[in-house]
Design a protein around this motif. Structure first.
Motif, PDB file in Angstrom:
ATOM      1  N   MET A   1      72.949 -38.531 -71.200  1.00  0.00           N
ATOM      2  CA  MET A   1      73.123 -37.104 -71.191  1.00  0.00           C
ATOM      3  C   MET A   1      74.670 -36.857 -70.954  1.00  0.00           C
ATOM      4  N   GLU A   2      75.402 -36.242 -71.612  1.00  0.00           N
ATOM      5  CA  GLU A   2      76.944 -35.894 -71.492  1.00  0.00           C
ATOM      6  C   GLU A   2      77.104 -34.617 -71.236  1.00  0.00           C
ATOM      7  N   PHE A   3      77.956 -34.336 -70.379  1.00  0.00           N
ATOM      8  CA  PHE A   3      78.458 -33.014 -69.811  1.00  0.00           C
ATOM      9  C   PHE A   3      79.922 -32.652 -70.038  1.00  0.00           C
ATOM     10  N   PRO A   4      80.200 -31.710 -70.152  1.00  0.00           N
ATOM     11  CA  PRO A   4      81.843 -31.291 -70.408  1.00  0.00           C
ATOM     12  C   PRO A   4      82.897 -31.593 -69.292  1.00  0.00           C
ATOM     13  N   PHE A   5      82.425 -31.883 -68.274  1.00  0.00           N
ATOM     14  CA  PHE A   5      83.150 -32.329 -67.006  1.00  0.00           C
ATOM     15  C   PHE A   5      82.978 -33.877 -66.764  1.00  0.00           C
ATOM     16  N   ASP A   6      84.099 -34.343 -66.131  1.00  0.00           N
ATOM     17  CA  ASP A   6      83.925 -35.919 -65.716  1.00  0.00           C
ATOM     18  C   ASP A   6      82.746 -36.132 -64.838  1.00  0.00           C
ATOM     19  N   VAL A   7      81.775 -36.717 -65.454  1.00  0.00           N
ATOM     20  CA  VAL A   7      80.498 -37.275 -64.492  1.00  0.00           C
ATOM     21  C   VAL A   7      80.925 -38.238 -63.506  1.00  0.00           C
ATOM     22  N   ASP A   8      81.368 -39.353 -64.179  1.00  0.00           N
ATOM     23  CA  ASP A   8      82.062 -40.664 -63.394  1.00  0.00           C
ATOM     24  C   ASP A   8      83.110 -40.477 -62.169  1.00  0.00           C
ATOM     25  N   ALA A   9      83.682 -39.239 -62.219  1.00  0.00           N
ATOM     26  CA  ALA A   9      84.494 -38.995 -61.348  1.00  0.00           C
ATOM     27  C   ALA A   9      83.617 -38.097 -60.307  1.00  0.00           C
ATOM     28  N   LEU A  10      82.855 -37.473 -60.698  1.00  0.00           N
ATOM     29  CA  LEU A  10      81.868 -36.545 -59.662  1.00  0.00           C
ATOM     30  C   LEU A  10      81.067 -37.352 -58.927  1.00  0.00           C
ATOM     31  N   PHE A  11      80.411 -38.525 -59.424  1.00  0.00           N
ATOM     32  CA  PHE A  11      79.481 -39.394 -59.021  1.00  0.00           C
ATOM     33  C   PHE A  11      80.215 -40.910 -58.696  1.00  0.00           C
ATOM     34  N   PRO A  12      80.696 -41.343 -57.622  1.00  0.00           N
ATOM     35  CA  PRO A  12      81.501 -42.343 -57.725  1.00  0.00           C
ATOM     36  C   PRO A  12      80.684 -43.645 -57.893  1.00  0.00           C
ATOM     37  N   GLU A  13      79.361 -43.679 -57.308  1.00  0.00           N
ATOM     38  CA  GLU A  13      78.581 -44.811 -57.278  1.00  0.00           C
ATOM     39  C   GLU A  13      77.629 -44.798 -58.495  1.00  0.00           C
ATOM     40  N   ARG A  14      76.734 -45.672 -58.926  1.00  0.00           N
ATOM     41  CA  ARG A  14      76.119 -45.808 -60.181  1.00  0.00           C
ATOM     42  C   ARG A  14      74.767 -45.029 -59.942  1.00  0.00           C
ATOM     43  N   ILE A  15      74.306 -45.036 -58.831  1.00  0.00           N
ATOM     44  CA  ILE A  15      73.279 -44.091 -58.200  1.00  0.00           C
ATOM     45  C   ILE A  15      73.501 -43.187 -57.130  1.00  0.00           C
ATOM     46  N   THR A  16      73.571 -41.952 -57.262  1.00  0.00           N
ATOM     47  CA  THR A  16      73.855 -40.968 -56.103  1.00  0.00           C
ATOM     48  C   THR A  16      72.611 -40.436 -55.898  1.00  0.00           C
ATOM     49  N   VAL A  17      72.573 -40.103 -54.406  1.00  0.00           N
ATOM     50  CA  VAL A  17      71.357 -39.510 -53.561  1.00  0.00           C
ATOM     51  C   VAL A  17      71.917 -38.298 -53.317  1.00  0.00           C
ATOM     52  N   LEU A  18      71.051 -37.185 -53.515  1.00  0.00           N
ATOM     53  CA  LEU A  18      71.314 -35.763 -53.142  1.00  0.00           C
ATOM     54  C   LEU A  18      70.107 -35.070 -52.581  1.00  0.00           C
ATOM     55  N   ASP A  19      70.413 -34.373 -51.695  1.00  0.00           N
ATOM     56  CA  ASP A  19      69.395 -33.532 -50.758  1.00  0.00           C
ATOM     57  C   ASP A  19      69.302 -32.132 -51.261  1.00  0.00           C
ATOM     58  N   GLN A  20      68.522 -31.256 -50.312  1.00  0.00           N
ATOM     59  CA  GLN A  20      68.592 -29.920 -50.699  1.00  0.00           C
ATOM     60  C   GLN A  20      69.991 -29.270 -50.681  1.00  0.00           C
ATOM     61  N   HIS A  21      70.986 -29.709 -49.852  1.00  0.00           N
ATOM     62  CA  HIS A  21      72.121 -29.063 -49.750  1.00  0.00           C
ATOM     63  C   HIS A  21      73.112 -29.267 -51.218  1.00  0.00           C
ATOM     64  N   LEU A  22      72.868 -30.397 -51.893  1.00  0.00           N
ATOM     65  CA  LEU A  22      73.603 -30.604 -52.939  1.00  0.00           C
ATOM     66  C   LEU A  22      75.135 -30.682 -52.909  1.00  0.00           C
ATOM     67  N   ARG A  23      75.700 -31.512 -51.785  1.00  0.00           N
ATOM     68  CA  ARG A  23      77.066 -31.663 -51.555  1.00  0.00           C
ATOM     69  C   ARG A  23      77.335 -32.642 -52.432  1.00  0.00           C
ATOM     70  N   PRO A  24      78.650 -32.461 -52.817  1.00  0.00           N
ATOM     71  CA  PRO A  24      79.255 -33.672 -53.507  1.00  0.00           C
ATOM     72  C   PRO A  24      79.539 -34.724 -52.522  1.00  0.00           C
ATOM     73  N   PRO A  25      79.136 -35.990 -53.194  1.00  0.00           N
ATOM     74  CA  PRO A  25      79.534 -37.243 -52.470  1.00  0.00           C
ATOM     75  C   PRO A  25      80.971 -37.369 -52.175  1.00  0.00           C
ATOM     76  N   ALA A  26      81.139 -38.417 -51.384  1.00  0.00           N
ATOM     77  CA  ALA A  26      82.568 -38.642 -50.940  1.00  0.00           C
ATOM     78  C   ALA A  26      83.388 -39.281 -52.079  1.00  0.00           C
ATOM     79  N   ARG A  27      84.556 -39.003 -52.188  1.00  0.00           N
ATOM     80  CA  ARG A  27      85.280 -39.473 -53.354  1.00  0.00           C
ATOM     81  C   ARG A  27      86.041 -40.578 -53.250  1.00  0.00           C
ATOM     82  N   ARG A  28      86.439 -41.268 -54.303  1.00  0.00           N
ATOM     83  CA  ARG A  28      87.328 -42.481 -53.996  1.00  0.00           C
ATOM     84  C   ARG A  28      88.663 -41.977 -53.657  1.00  0.00           C
TER      85      ARG A  28
END
Length: 310
Positions: A1-28
């Protein structure tokens, strides 16, 4: 699934774990950081689109995964991305799996109800264009290691036929335990379940139970009551087999129950003298002129011959 924003930059790791807070993961390090509100909005958009795609694949009337549901429940979502597919350098999302702990009443092999709180598979989706490429097993295996559970310990909420085939192929989960709800559990689910034992109060030893002493028994037999007539019971007591002779001074007074404790006769007479006459007796004395003291004196002063005429 493609999106109009940079998914690769939003999720640095191949598998990202999100809880109820939906906080962005740490960036590179060295990457530009947009506004945090925009990052969270992008995450919410990804989750909403994944939920819609999963509902369509399972022929559901409404999505069971959304950003608002994630924020109102303590669920965890694992998102798998594809870094190799970089349309316009933005990356793509392969699929996701949503899990969460729930309190359930499930039946065992003997059809007995058990209250458990297992980890539940709530939603699982891999994009149709990349299925049968090992991505589902990769994501599922990562989740098992992260949650530290075995496949037979899971409870699956309304699994699709594809998911049942997936579990049978990769984890040998075939025999299910019939349930009355929408969750499916497999044979071996109760092998490692340890429900908390119900705590009962400690049983007192037989030696600690002491009988009543003689003084306690006598105290229980005697009930302290006020003197008559305040101690009249609402129910008439059963008369004894040989009632004591009634005192002539009491006349034809109504029958009274036994007095407890015994009241001396002098005290009883004194209480009777202090009791005021009943209002009905006053009315009878006033209506009967022959009952007055003066009339009785006139009657007693007549000769016997005259007295017999009356």
């Amino acid at each position: 699934m493609e999106f109009p924003f940079d998914v690769d930059a939003l999720f640095p790791e191949r598998i990202t774990v999100l809880d109820q807070h939906l906080r962005p993961p740490a960036r590179r390090p060295g990457t530009t950081t947009p506004a945090r509100v925009d990052l969270q909005q992008q995450i919410m958009t990804i989750i909403d689109e994944l939920g819609k795609a999963s509902a369509k694949a399972q022929n559901l009337s409404a999505p069971i995964t959304s950003a608002s549901r994630m924020q109102s429940n303590r669920h965890v979502v694992y998102i798998l991305k594809d870094s190799s597919a970089r349309p316009a350098g933005k990356g793509a999302i392969i699929g996701f799996i949503k899990v969460g702990y729930k309190k359930l009443f499930v039946l065992d092999d003997r059809e007995a109800h058990n209250e458990v709180e297992p980890l539940c598979i709530l939603d699982f989706y891999i994009h149709e264009s990349v299925q049968r490429h090992g991505h589902g097993r990769e994501l599922f295996q990562y989740m098992l290691q992260k949650e530290r559970v075995e496949p037979h310990q899971l409870a699956i909420d309304r699994p699709s036929p594809k998911l049942l085939k997936f579990l049978n192929k990769h984890y040998n989960l075939e025999t299910t335990v019939p349930q009355v709800n929408n969750f499916v559990i497999f044979e071996g689910f109760f092998a490692h379940q340890h429900p908390p034992a119900r705590k009962l109060p400690p049983k007192r030893a037989e030696g600690d139970i002491k009988p009543y002493s003689s003084s306690d028994r006598e105290f229980l037999k005697v009930a302290v009551e006020p003197p008559w007539p305040l101690n009249r019971a609402p129910r008439r007591a059963t008369p004894p087999a040989h009632p004591p002779p009634r005192s002539s001074s009491l006349g034809n007074s109504p029958e009274r129950g036994p007095l407890r404790p015994f009241v001396p006769e002098q005290e009883l007479l004194r209480s009777l003298r202090l009791c005021p006459p009943h209002p009905t007796a006053r009315l009878l004395l006033a209506a009967d002129p022959g009952g007055s003291p003066a009339q009785r004196r006139r009657t007693s002063s007549l000769p016997r011959s005259e007295e017999s005429r009356y």
